[in-house]
Design an enzyme around this catalytic site. Structure first.
Site, mmCIF file in Angstrom:
data_model
loop_
_atom_site.group_PDB
_atom_site.id
_atom_site.type_symbol
_atom_site.label_atom_id
_atom_site.label_comp_id
_atom_site.label_asym_id
_atom_site.label_seq_id
_atom_site.Cartn_x
_atom_site.Cartn_y
_atom_site.Cartn_z
ATOM 1 N N LYS A 90 23.618 -7.714 36.654
ATOM 2 C CA LYS A 90 23.274 -7.646 38.071
ATOM 3 C C LYS A 90 23.111 -9.034 38.684
ATOM 4 C CE LYS A 90 20.728 -3.240 37.779
ATOM 5 N NZ LYS A 90 21.623 -2.425 38.628
ATOM 6 N N GLY A 162 14.245 3.142 38.571
ATOM 7 C CA GLY A 162 12.941 2.869 37.981
ATOM 8 C C GLY A 162 11.886 3.908 38.270
ATOM 9 N N ARG A 174 25.078 13.635 48.383
ATOM 10 C CA ARG A 174 25.387 14.687 49.354
ATOM 11 C C ARG A 174 25.791 14.101 50.707
ATOM 12 N NH1 ARG A 174 24.623 19.803 47.895
ATOM 13 N NH2 ARG A 174 23.191 20.364 46.196
ATOM 14 N N GLY A 223 17.189 7.009 39.301
ATOM 15 C CA GLY A 223 16.304 8.143 39.059
ATOM 16 C C GLY A 223 16.826 9.180 38.096
ATOM 17 N N GLY A 244 18.999 4.156 33.651
ATOM 18 C CA GLY A 244 18.236 2.953 33.355
ATOM 19 C C GLY A 244 16.978 3.233 32.588
ATOM 20 N N SER A 245 15.867 3.219 33.308
ATOM 21 C CA SER A 245 14.551 3.388 32.699
ATOM 22 C C SER A 245 14.402 4.735 32.016
ATOM 23 C CB SER A 245 13.476 3.229 33.779
ATOM 24 O OG SER A 245 13.743 2.098 34.588
#
EC number: 4.3.3.6
Length: 305
Positions: A90, A162, A174, A223, A244-245
């Site tokens: 990143k 995160g 959407r 998410g 990710g997390s």
């Protein structure tokens, strides 16, 4: 900044088309955030199509705060040496020198990311000047097409990285789908007006109408924490998933990583998704997006110009 032209978008030999073809190779896959070579190897063994090399995963960036910058190039190179799959990293929005550094050390893809602290409040990086393909986030069709016009070869939802809360990723997916469907029945005059309305190049709006989708791969991000989350995003039409997390903040990262890969591969098979969802250990605790406060600069999905 030279925006992407219609010829560049459709010419198979153009630098943009070559970079977007590289991104197409990731289609149907899972890209996992990793902070160590060991985590990168776990991701590769689980079937990840690529890894995102970070010093801190998004959940820790939220927790510790401060200025979030490009990761140490030495740390990124250690991860590059640990795996055979592509490695992403990143950079801050607008920080073209961070991007120059990542290109120099040989990363496979660069993510101009709202998860890091913004470096330039007025301009994104001119991605057409780089040989490395760029990934950028979006919340709607206008944002997606503006990033593509700057040279982005891959788009992802912004979501709320995160948090472990998939609601914003769903909202953004959407929104893009709804707008793509909306332009399918527009005549040329309506397309012209709509392109101005969403501040996107007319040539790219025409290309979206012709294709019935974005002209580059579009991944879900922000998410995604469970196999069910991943399968839902795929059923919403995404080409793949960033996680990710949700993996390395869970109770059994290796097992959850494999399960999410299987869920993406078999997203239309509830029997398989149900099976791989069993006994994964505790999921990341997460943060309800509704509790985030803009004044604390924690709503990353709101960052855009």
């Amino acid at each position: 900044m030279e925006n992407l032209t219609e010829n560049q978008a459709t010419n198979n030999n153009s630098p943009f088309r070559i970079k977007s073809s590289l991104a197409q190779m990731l289609k149907g896959g899972v890209i996992m955030d990793v902070v160590t070579p060991e985590q990168a190897r776990i991701a590769e063994e689980a079937g990840a199509c690529a890894v995102m090399a970070l010093e801190k995963i998004p959940a820790d960036i939220r927790h510790f705060g401060g200025v979030a910058r490009m990761s140490d190039p030495g740390m990124i190179k250690e991860i590059m040496n640990a795996v055979t799959i592509p490695v992403m990293a990143k950079v801050r929005i607008g920080h073209f020198v961070e991007a120059q550094i990542l290109q120099e050390i040989g990363v496979d893809y660069i993510d101009e990311s709202e998860v890091l602290t913004i470096a330039d409040n007025e301009n994104h990086i001119d991605k057409s000047e780089f040989k490395v393909p760029f990934v950028c986030g979006c919340r709607n069709l206008g944002e997606a097409l503006r990033r593509i016009s700057e040279g982005a070869a891959m788009i992802r939802t912004k979501g709320e990285a995160g948090t472990g809360d998939v609601v914003e990723a769903v909202r953004h997916a959407r929104a893009v789908n709804k707008e793509i469907k909306k332009i399918q029945n527009m005549d040329p005059h309506e397309l012209y007006t709509y392109a101005k309305e969403i501040q996107a190049p007319l040539e790219l709006v025409k290309e979206v109408k012709r294709l019935g989708r974005l002209p580059v791969v579009n991944f879900a991000a922000g998410g995604v924490a469970t196999p069910a989350d991943a399968a839902m995003m795929m059923q919403l039409g995404m080409d793949g998933v960033f996680v990710g997390s949700g993996i390395f903040k869970s109770g059994d990262p290796a097992k959850r990583a494999k399960a999410i890969v299987q869920a993406v591969t078999h997203f239309n098979n509830p029997q398989i998704v149900a099976k791989v969802s069993e006994n994964l250990g505790e999921a990341m605790v997460g943060i309800n997006v509704d509790t985030l406060k803009d004044k604390e600069n924690q709503n990353w999905s709101t960052k855009e110009k």
